[in-house]
Scaffold this active site. Structure first.
Site, PDB file in Angstrom:
ATOM      1  N   ASP A  43       0.849  -1.193   0.000  1.00  0.00           N
ATOM      2  CA  ASP A  43       0.000   0.000   0.000  1.00  0.00           C
ATOM      3  C   ASP A  43       0.888   1.247   0.000  1.00  0.00           C
ATOM      4  O   ASP A  43       1.823   1.341   0.804  1.00  0.00           O
ATOM      5  CB  ASP A  43      -0.827  -0.085   1.297  1.00  0.00           C
ATOM      6  CG  ASP A  43      -1.822   1.024   1.462  1.00  0.00           C
ATOM      7  OD1 ASP A  43      -2.444   1.412   0.458  1.00  0.00           O
ATOM      8  OD2 ASP A  43      -2.014   1.484   2.618  1.00  0.00           O
ATOM      9  N   GLY A  58      -8.497   6.039   2.563  1.00  0.00           N
ATOM     10  CA  GLY A  58      -9.059   6.804   3.677  1.00  0.00           C
ATOM     11  C   GLY A  58     -10.433   6.306   4.070  1.00  0.00           C
ATOM     12  O   GLY A  58     -11.320   7.096   4.392  1.00  0.00           O
TER      13      GLY A  58
HETATM   14  O1  G3H Z   1      -3.956   3.175   2.387  1.00  0.00           O
HETATM   15  C1  G3H Z   1      -4.599   3.024   3.456  1.00  0.00           C
HETATM   16  C2  G3H Z   1      -5.911   3.622   3.625  1.00  0.00           C
HETATM   17  O2  G3H Z   1      -6.177   4.552   2.672  1.00  0.00           O
HETATM   18  C3  G3H Z   1      -6.392   3.772   5.013  1.00  0.00           C
HETATM   19  O3  G3H Z   1      -7.085   4.958   5.292  1.00  0.00           O
HETATM   20  O4  G3H Z   1      -6.552   5.075   7.714  1.00  0.00           O
HETATM   21  O5  G3H Z   1      -8.370   6.452   6.746  1.00  0.00           O
HETATM   22  O6  G3H Z   1      -8.639   4.018   6.976  1.00  0.00           O
HETATM   23  P1  G3H Z   1      -7.690   5.148   6.760  1.00  0.00           P
HETATM   24 ZN    ZN Z   2      -4.259   5.117   1.482  1.00  0.00          ZN
END
Ligand code: G3H
Ligand code: ZN
Length: 286
Positions: free
Chosen positions: A81, A210
């Site tokens: 990621d 996100g």
């Molecule tokens: O790449 C990871 C995500 O976009 C996580 O986003 O922490 O807001 O759940 P978040």
């Molecule tokens: Zn992310």
């Protein structure tokens, strides 16, 4: 079985639901994610950021997921990621990740396109799928004490996204549609029409970063518009920390990790299961 994320997302796109992409950096969270998906009989994407992989070890993470997934009846994708360089992407692939997200969204367009194309070439020749990002998704995967930042958020222009996807050959696209990493005092407002235009114009599955803190009705609308992959990290981090604190509190608290950590796994698993059920709204659970 371990598969590229694009295989899972093509199917999800056809069926009109989304696959959860959950971040892990400890064995407990890894187990929680895989057990949740197995119990709900749904495929899942399990992922590490570079920071998480540096902490746990790329090879250790990939080997652990492969070993655990061998015992399961579901398909699992292992994703890097927000990979920021060709080196980290190559390292992840050589360690056994089945998918990579290359995030050069802070670069100039031509540099983003050039690096993403290199990643696509390297990854595709090894059967690994690639997610590209155009239009930076800001924030960080933490619980923020403030409200959402009011300015500085640049949303992805649909035609620019469609051109980027064609020029790079990415399998999955991540954009900025009002989403932001982390949880804030207020909730974000996704631009659903923007998502729909990019999804319809490009034909590739779209990724929503996100995912924490976005209200359920917006998640459902985003899936309806073409989101097929939803990344969630902060809500899992929060559940992990709060559960750990609860279980370690008190003078007579258990000190044997294998006796108190199962409850932490169970608590994180509950959060993952709720997300999977929400993302798979069109899927029938037994
Ligand atoms: O790449 C990871 C995500 O976009 C996580 O986003 O922490 O807001 O759940 P978040
Ligand atoms: Zn992310």
């Amino acid at each position: 079985m371990i598969v590229p994320a694009s295989d899972l997302l093509k199917q999800a796109k056809k069926e009109g639901h989304a696959i959860g992409a959950f971040n892990a950096s400890t064995l407990e969270v890894t187990k929680a994610i895989l057990q949740a998906a197995e119990e709900l009989k749904t495929p899942v994407i399990i992922e590490t950021s570079e920071g998480e992989a540096n902490f746990e070890g790329y090879q250790i993470f990939a080997d652990t997921v492969r070993d655990l997934a061998d015992e399961l009846a579901i398909d699992v994708a292992i994703n890097l990621d927000h990979g920021k360089s060709l080196e980290s992407v190559k390292y992840a692939i050589q360690s056994g990740y089945s998918s990579v997200h290359i995030d050069c969204s802070k670069m100039e367009r031509k540099d983003n396109v050039a690096l993403t194309r290199e990643v696509v070439k390297f990854a595709h020749s090894r059967g690994v799928s690639v997610e590209g990002e155009f239009g930076h998704v800001g924030g960080s995967s933490e619980v923020h004490a403030n409200e959402l930042p009011k300015d500085g958020i640049v949303l992805t222009e649909p035609q620019e996204a469609i051109d980027y996807i064609k020029e790079t050959g990415v399998d999955i696209f991540a954009g900025s549609y009002g989403n932001i990493h982390g949880m804030y005092k207020d909730a974000p407002h996704l631009d659903i029409e923007r998502i729909r235009k990019i999804a319809d114009g490009s034909g590739v599955p779209l990724s929503l970063h996100g995912g924490s803190g976005i209200p359920d009705d917006q998640i459902k609308a985003a899936i309806g518009a073409g989101i097929c992959k939803i990344n969630v990290n902060t809500e899992l981090r929060k559940a992990y920390k709060e559960s750990l604190e609860r279980n370690l509190r008190g003078v007579n608290a258990e000190i044997v990790p294998y006796k108190y950590l199962p409850q932490v796994i169970a608590d994180v698993k509950e959060v993952v299961k709720k997300k999977i059920v929400l993302f798979s709204a069109s899927h029938h659970f037994e």
